[in-house]
Motif scaffolding. Structure first.
Motif, PDB file in Angstrom:
ATOM      1  N   GLN A  46       0.857  -1.191   0.000  1.00  0.00           N
ATOM      2  CA  GLN A  46       0.000   0.000   0.000  1.00  0.00           C
ATOM      3  C   GLN A  46       0.892   1.241   0.000  1.00  0.00           C
ATOM      4  O   GLN A  46       1.697   1.431   0.907  1.00  0.00           O
ATOM      5  N   THR A  47       0.743   2.079  -1.014  1.00  0.00           N
ATOM      6  CA  THR A  47       1.524   3.302  -1.117  1.00  0.00           C
ATOM      7  C   THR A  47       0.621   4.525  -0.949  1.00  0.00           C
ATOM      8  O   THR A  47      -0.599   4.415  -0.990  1.00  0.00           O
ATOM      9  N   GLU A  48       1.254   5.672  -0.779  1.00  0.00           N
ATOM     10  CA  GLU A  48       0.514   6.929  -0.575  1.00  0.00           C
ATOM     11  C   GLU A  48      -0.205   7.405  -1.830  1.00  0.00           C
ATOM     12  O   GLU A  48      -1.289   7.953  -1.763  1.00  0.00           O
ATOM     13  N   GLU A  72      -0.894   6.517   7.355  1.00  0.00           N
ATOM     14  CA  GLU A  72      -2.076   6.108   8.112  1.00  0.00           C
ATOM     15  C   GLU A  72      -2.346   4.620   7.919  1.00  0.00           C
ATOM     16  O   GLU A  72      -1.877   4.008   6.967  1.00  0.00           O
ATOM     17  N   VAL A  73      -3.113   4.058   8.808  1.00  0.00           N
ATOM     18  CA  VAL A  73      -3.505   2.652   8.728  1.00  0.00           C
ATOM     19  C   VAL A  73      -4.586   2.510   7.657  1.00  0.00           C
ATOM     20  O   VAL A  73      -5.609   3.201   7.713  1.00  0.00           O
ATOM     21  N   ASN A  99       9.202  12.615  11.547  1.00  0.00           N
ATOM     22  CA  ASN A  99       7.800  12.550  11.100  1.00  0.00           C
ATOM     23  C   ASN A  99       7.356  11.107  10.927  1.00  0.00           C
ATOM     24  O   ASN A  99       6.223  10.749  11.275  1.00  0.00           O
ATOM     25  N   HIS A 100       8.232  10.258  10.372  1.00  0.00           N
ATOM     26  CA  HIS A 100       7.915   8.830  10.231  1.00  0.00           C
ATOM     27  C   HIS A 100       7.734   8.179  11.587  1.00  0.00           C
ATOM     28  O   HIS A 100       6.819   7.384  11.787  1.00  0.00           O
ATOM     29  N   ARG A 101       8.611   8.508  12.521  1.00  0.00           N
ATOM     30  CA  ARG A 101       8.533   7.923  13.861  1.00  0.00           C
ATOM     31  C   ARG A 101       7.226   8.318  14.553  1.00  0.00           C
ATOM     32  O   ARG A 101       6.567   7.489  15.170  1.00  0.00           O
ATOM     33  N   HIS A 102       6.864   9.596  14.447  1.00  0.00           N
ATOM     34  CA  HIS A 102       5.626  10.068  15.073  1.00  0.00           C
ATOM     35  C   HIS A 102       4.411   9.362  14.477  1.00  0.00           C
ATOM     36  O   HIS A 102       3.538   8.867  15.204  1.00  0.00           O
ATOM     37  N   ALA A 103       4.355   9.295  13.144  1.00  0.00           N
ATOM     38  CA  ALA A 103       3.240   8.617  12.479  1.00  0.00           C
ATOM     39  C   ALA A 103       3.228   7.132  12.842  1.00  0.00           C
ATOM     40  O   ALA A 103       2.164   6.541  13.032  1.00  0.00           O
ATOM     41  N   TYR A 128      -3.047   2.736  17.274  1.00  0.00           N
ATOM     42  CA  TYR A 128      -4.268   2.348  16.568  1.00  0.00           C
ATOM     43  C   TYR A 128      -4.403   0.819  16.518  1.00  0.00           C
ATOM     44  O   TYR A 128      -5.448   0.261  16.860  1.00  0.00           O
ATOM     45  N   TYR A 129      -3.348   0.145  16.087  1.00  0.00           N
ATOM     46  CA  TYR A 129      -3.380  -1.317  16.020  1.00  0.00           C
ATOM     47  C   TYR A 129      -3.581  -1.927  17.411  1.00  0.00           C
ATOM     48  O   TYR A 129      -4.332  -2.883  17.571  1.00  0.00           O
ATOM     49  N   ARG A 130      -2.888  -1.392  18.415  1.00  0.00           N
ATOM     50  CA  ARG A 130      -3.023  -1.888  19.785  1.00  0.00           C
ATOM     51  C   ARG A 130      -4.466  -1.755  20.245  1.00  0.00           C
ATOM     52  O   ARG A 130      -5.050  -2.687  20.809  1.00  0.00           O
TER      53      ARG A 130
END
Length: 143
Positions: A38-40, A97-98, A117-121, A128-130
């Motif tokens: 899945q890409t942006e 995003e998921v 930014n990647h780490r924060h997302a 979300y998954y948890r």
């Protein structure tokens, strides 16, 4: 129940996440899995399409863009914006995003680069998954 693996990369190279996605795709393909990346957006999907042909000399990972004629016959699909059809086992998520359809996959791979930014997302996706009851595992990699 979906199992989600978070791959935390130590490399600061700009293409590290995409190159690792190729390596992970190759490994899963060799194990006989059906994979969806899945890409942006369309540009990132085309970039992954090209990178899967060239990321490592001697590598062969048959793949197709989701909207191509070859998509029905390919064990690896690359797409964006819409849910893939068919029986797929592994979702490699390169989005911030998921994907809403993540739960139809047995496994999800989240690749987190060094960029803040990647780490924060990534932390947001982890929560979300948890919160959705997924089995979570984190892997720190020198990649």
């Amino acid at each position: 129940m979906t199992k989600v693996d978070f791959y935390l990369l130590t490399s600061h190279q700009p293409q590290a996440s995409k190159r690792f996605a190729c390596k992970l795709t190759e490994k899963a393909y060799r194990l006989g899995h059906q994979i969806y990346i899945q890409t942006e957006n369309q540009a990132q999907a085309q970039e992954m399409d090209e990178l899967l042909w060239t990321f490592r000399q001697g590598s062969f990972v048959p793949h197709a863009l989701i909207n191509s004629e070859e998509a029905d016959e390919s064990p690896v699909l690359i797409g964006y914006e819409r849910e893939p059809e068919g029986k797929l086992e592994l979702l490699i998520n390169l989005c911030a995003e998921v994907p809403a359809f993540f739960s139809r996959f047995q496994r999800v791979a989240e690749i987190i680069g060094q960029d803040e930014n990647h780490r924060h997302a990534g932390r947001q996706r982890y929560r979300y998954y948890r919160d959705h009851g997924c089995l979570l595992e984190t892997h720190e990699l020198n990649f």
